[in-house]
Design a protein around this motif. Sequence first.
Motif, PDB file in Angstrom:
ATOM      1  N   TRP A 182       0.831  -1.202   0.000  1.00 46.72           N
ATOM      2  CA  TRP A 182       0.000   0.000   0.000  1.00 46.72           C
ATOM      3  C   TRP A 182       0.872   1.261   0.000  1.00 46.72           C
ATOM      4  O   TRP A 182       0.571   2.223  -0.704  1.00 46.72           O
ATOM      5  CB  TRP A 182      -0.931  -0.005   1.211  1.00 46.72           C
ATOM      6  N   ARG A 183       1.961   1.247   0.750  1.00 48.96           N
ATOM      7  CA  ARG A 183       2.832   2.426   0.849  1.00 48.96           C
ATOM      8  C   ARG A 183       3.463   2.800  -0.494  1.00 48.96           C
ATOM      9  O   ARG A 183       3.851   3.951  -0.680  1.00 48.96           O
ATOM     10  CB  ARG A 183       3.944   2.167   1.862  1.00 48.96           C
ATOM     11  N   GLU A 184       3.563   1.873  -1.404  1.00 51.84           N
ATOM     12  CA  GLU A 184       4.166   2.152  -2.701  1.00 51.84           C
ATOM     13  C   GLU A 184       3.317   3.095  -3.562  1.00 51.84           C
ATOM     14  O   GLU A 184       3.846   3.846  -4.359  1.00 51.84           O
ATOM     15  CB  GLU A 184       4.413   0.847  -3.471  1.00 51.84           C
ATOM     16  N   PHE A 185       1.996   3.027  -3.428  1.00 52.54           N
ATOM     17  CA  PHE A 185       1.099   3.848  -4.249  1.00 52.54           C
ATOM     18  C   PHE A 185      -0.246   3.947  -3.521  1.00 52.54           C
ATOM     19  O   PHE A 185      -1.252   3.402  -3.967  1.00 52.54           O
ATOM     20  CB  PHE A 185       0.936   3.197  -5.611  1.00 52.54           C
ATOM     21  N   PRO A 186      -0.284   4.653  -2.384  1.00 50.72           N
ATOM     22  CA  PRO A 186      -1.465   4.627  -1.511  1.00 50.72           C
ATOM     23  C   PRO A 186      -2.766   5.042  -2.178  1.00 50.72           C
ATOM     24  O   PRO A 186      -3.807   4.421  -1.944  1.00 50.72           O
ATOM     25  CB  PRO A 186      -1.119   5.571  -0.369  1.00 50.72           C
ATOM     26  N   GLU A 187      -2.715   6.072  -3.008  1.00 48.93           N
ATOM     27  CA  GLU A 187      -3.968   6.564  -3.589  1.00 48.93           C
ATOM     28  C   GLU A 187      -4.588   5.559  -4.544  1.00 48.93           C
ATOM     29  O   GLU A 187      -5.795   5.559  -4.740  1.00 48.93           O
ATOM     30  CB  GLU A 187      -3.777   7.927  -4.262  1.00 48.93           C
TER      31      GLU A 187
ATOM     32  N   PHE B  83      -2.049   8.789   7.360  1.00 42.95           N
ATOM     33  CA  PHE B  83      -2.968   8.059   6.474  1.00 42.95           C
ATOM     34  C   PHE B  83      -3.789   8.979   5.565  1.00 42.95           C
ATOM     35  O   PHE B  83      -3.715   8.847   4.349  1.00 42.95           O
ATOM     36  CB  PHE B  83      -3.875   7.137   7.282  1.00 42.95           C
ATOM     37  N   PRO B  84      -4.542   9.938   6.094  1.00 41.30           N
ATOM     38  CA  PRO B  84      -5.347  10.777   5.184  1.00 41.30           C
ATOM     39  C   PRO B  84      -4.491  11.594   4.224  1.00 41.30           C
ATOM     40  O   PRO B  84      -4.810  11.709   3.053  1.00 41.30           O
ATOM     41  CB  PRO B  84      -6.135  11.693   6.120  1.00 41.30           C
ATOM     42  N   ALA B  85      -3.385  12.125   4.701  1.00 37.66           N
ATOM     43  CA  ALA B  85      -2.535  12.961   3.854  1.00 37.66           C
ATOM     44  C   ALA B  85      -1.931  12.163   2.707  1.00 37.66           C
ATOM     45  O   ALA B  85      -1.790  12.669   1.595  1.00 37.66           O
ATOM     46  CB  ALA B  85      -1.427  13.592   4.693  1.00 37.66           C
ATOM     47  N   ARG B  86      -1.575  10.924   2.937  1.00 39.77           N
ATOM     48  CA  ARG B  86      -0.959  10.114   1.879  1.00 39.77           C
ATOM     49  C   ARG B  86      -1.950   9.843   0.760  1.00 39.77           C
ATOM     50  O   ARG B  86      -1.566   9.755  -0.396  1.00 39.77           O
ATOM     51  CB  ARG B  86      -0.437   8.802   2.446  1.00 39.77           C
ATOM     52  N   LEU B  87      -3.212   9.706   1.086  1.00 38.95           N
ATOM     53  CA  LEU B  87      -4.211   9.487   0.046  1.00 38.95           C
ATOM     54  C   LEU B  87      -4.496  10.774  -0.715  1.00 38.95           C
ATOM     55  O   LEU B  87      -4.777  10.746  -1.904  1.00 38.95           O
ATOM     56  CB  LEU B  87      -5.499   8.934   0.641  1.00 38.95           C
TER      57      LEU B  87
END
Length: 93
Positions: free
Chosen positions: A15-20, A53-57
């Motif tokens: 997930w961390r590789e491309f969260p959105e 979490f919210p900021a990464r998306l």
Amino acid sequence: MYLDLQDPDSIVSWWREFPERHWAYLDALDQLTPQFRASIQLARQRIRQQPDFPARLDDGPAQHGAAPVAASLMPEDDEDDTRDFAPKYGALH
């Protein structure tokens, strides 16, 4: 990157590789592969607990005037994330 759907840590790393994009993929994987539902939902719980979490998306491509992606993905207080655990795994206590 190797993704092991039986390992929540592997799912979180993926997930961390491309969260959105991968957050939405987790929705599909959760529905299409019930044998991995427990580990996917555990990973999603861990992801939601991350302070960024919210900021990464929201770092993803512009939504053309739509509400930020993270706002629609944050769980409600009354939402039970263990609702769909596959019977073979049982629910978390």
